[in-house]
Design an enzyme around this catalytic site. Structure first.
Site, PDB file in Angstrom:
ATOM      1  N   CYS A   1      -8.705  -5.270  -9.740  1.00 37.33           N
ATOM      2  CA  CYS A   1      -8.359  -4.178 -10.648  1.00 37.33           C
ATOM      3  C   CYS A   1      -7.918  -3.005  -9.791  1.00 37.33           C
ATOM      4  O   CYS A   1      -8.743  -2.355  -9.147  1.00 37.33           O
ATOM      5  CB  CYS A   1      -9.607  -3.839 -11.466  1.00 37.33           C
ATOM      6  SG  CYS A   1      -9.348  -2.559 -12.683  1.00 37.33           S
TER       7      CYS A   1
ATOM      8  N   CYS B   1      -7.551  -1.111   1.636  1.00 40.49           N
ATOM      9  CA  CYS B   1      -6.467  -1.579   2.492  1.00 40.49           C
ATOM     10  C   CYS B   1      -7.009  -1.767   3.902  1.00 40.49           C
ATOM     11  O   CYS B   1      -7.617  -0.859   4.471  1.00 40.49           O
ATOM     12  CB  CYS B   1      -5.329  -0.546   2.492  1.00 40.49           C
ATOM     13  SG  CYS B   1      -4.022  -0.929   3.679  1.00 40.49           S
TER      14      CYS B   1
ATOM     15  N   CYS C   1       0.847  -1.194   0.000  1.00 44.46           N
ATOM     16  CA  CYS C   1       0.000   0.000   0.000  1.00 44.46           C
ATOM     17  C   CYS C   1       0.882   1.244   0.000  1.00 44.46           C
ATOM     18  O   CYS C   1       1.796   1.361   0.817  1.00 44.46           O
ATOM     19  CB  CYS C   1      -0.895  -0.017   1.234  1.00 44.46           C
ATOM     20  SG  CYS C   1      -1.900   1.470   1.406  1.00 44.46           S
TER      21      CYS C   1
ATOM     22  N   CYS D   1       0.479   2.982   3.577  1.00 48.85           N
ATOM     23  CA  CYS D   1       0.895   2.440   4.877  1.00 48.85           C
ATOM     24  C   CYS D   1       1.829   1.238   4.777  1.00 48.85           C
ATOM     25  O   CYS D   1       2.168   0.633   5.793  1.00 48.85           O
ATOM     26  CB  CYS D   1      -0.334   2.058   5.686  1.00 48.85           C
ATOM     27  SG  CYS D   1      -1.161   0.568   5.079  1.00 48.85           S
TER      28      CYS D   1
ATOM     29  N   CYS E   1      -5.002   0.907   6.532  1.00 51.13           N
ATOM     30  CA  CYS E   1      -5.226   2.367   6.538  1.00 51.13           C
ATOM     31  C   CYS E   1      -6.556   2.747   5.918  1.00 51.13           C
ATOM     32  O   CYS E   1      -6.896   3.915   5.842  1.00 51.13           O
ATOM     33  CB  CYS E   1      -4.084   3.093   5.825  1.00 51.13           C
ATOM     34  SG  CYS E   1      -4.094   2.929   4.010  1.00 51.13           S
TER      35      CYS E   1
HETATM   36 FE    FE Z   1      -2.828   1.070   3.471  1.00 48.12          FE
END
Ligand code: FE
Length: 131
Positions: free
Chosen positions: A120, A96, A47, A50, A99
């Site tokens: 996607c 995610c 990510c 984070c 976060c």
């Molecule tokens: Fe994240």
């Protein structure tokens, strides 16, 4: 999964405008413009907000959609799915788990010899860590 929270001001300082627009405002980058669309290197996609481990290069494939596409997640608990009925469509949003940043959507037109799923994902939501 331990959640992280930051203020809007902190996110704006930490992220680029494009990362902020995608991760924090659920934006979508234009097709075929993201930096990881054609990436084939071995490694892990984390990510951009984070560093949570999200996808492995081992499940990345060329879907032709114009966005990085994966047929599975790196680890079940690291992403969350939720219904997204915006823009007059019924879609499943991928976020995610750490976060709560917006990553993209998951569709059921992925490779039939794998999971049948197509995650996607916006390049702007990801950072690539080569193996
Ligand atoms: Fe994240």
């Amino acid at each position: 999964m331990k959640k992280i929270t930051r203020t809007d001001q902190q996110w704006r300082e930490q992220l680029t405008n494009q990362q902020y627009r995608v991760l924090r405002e659920s934006g979508t980058e234009r097709a075929f413009t993201g930096k990881y669309v054609d990436t084939e290197e071995d490694g892990t996609y984390v990510c951009a907000g984070c560093r949570n481990e999200l996808f492995s290069s081992e499940t990345k494939y060329h879907s032709g959609s114009g966005w990085p596409s994966f047929w599975d997640v790196a680890s079940r608990g690291n992403v969350e799915l939720r219904e997204d009925n915006s823009h007059g469509m019924r879609r499943v949003e991928v976020i995610c788990a750490k976060c709560h940043g917006h990553l993209g959507h998951v569709f059921d037109d992925g490779p039939q010899n794998k999971t049948g799923l197509r995650y996607c994902i916006n390049s702007a939501a990801l950072d690539f860590e080569p193996k």
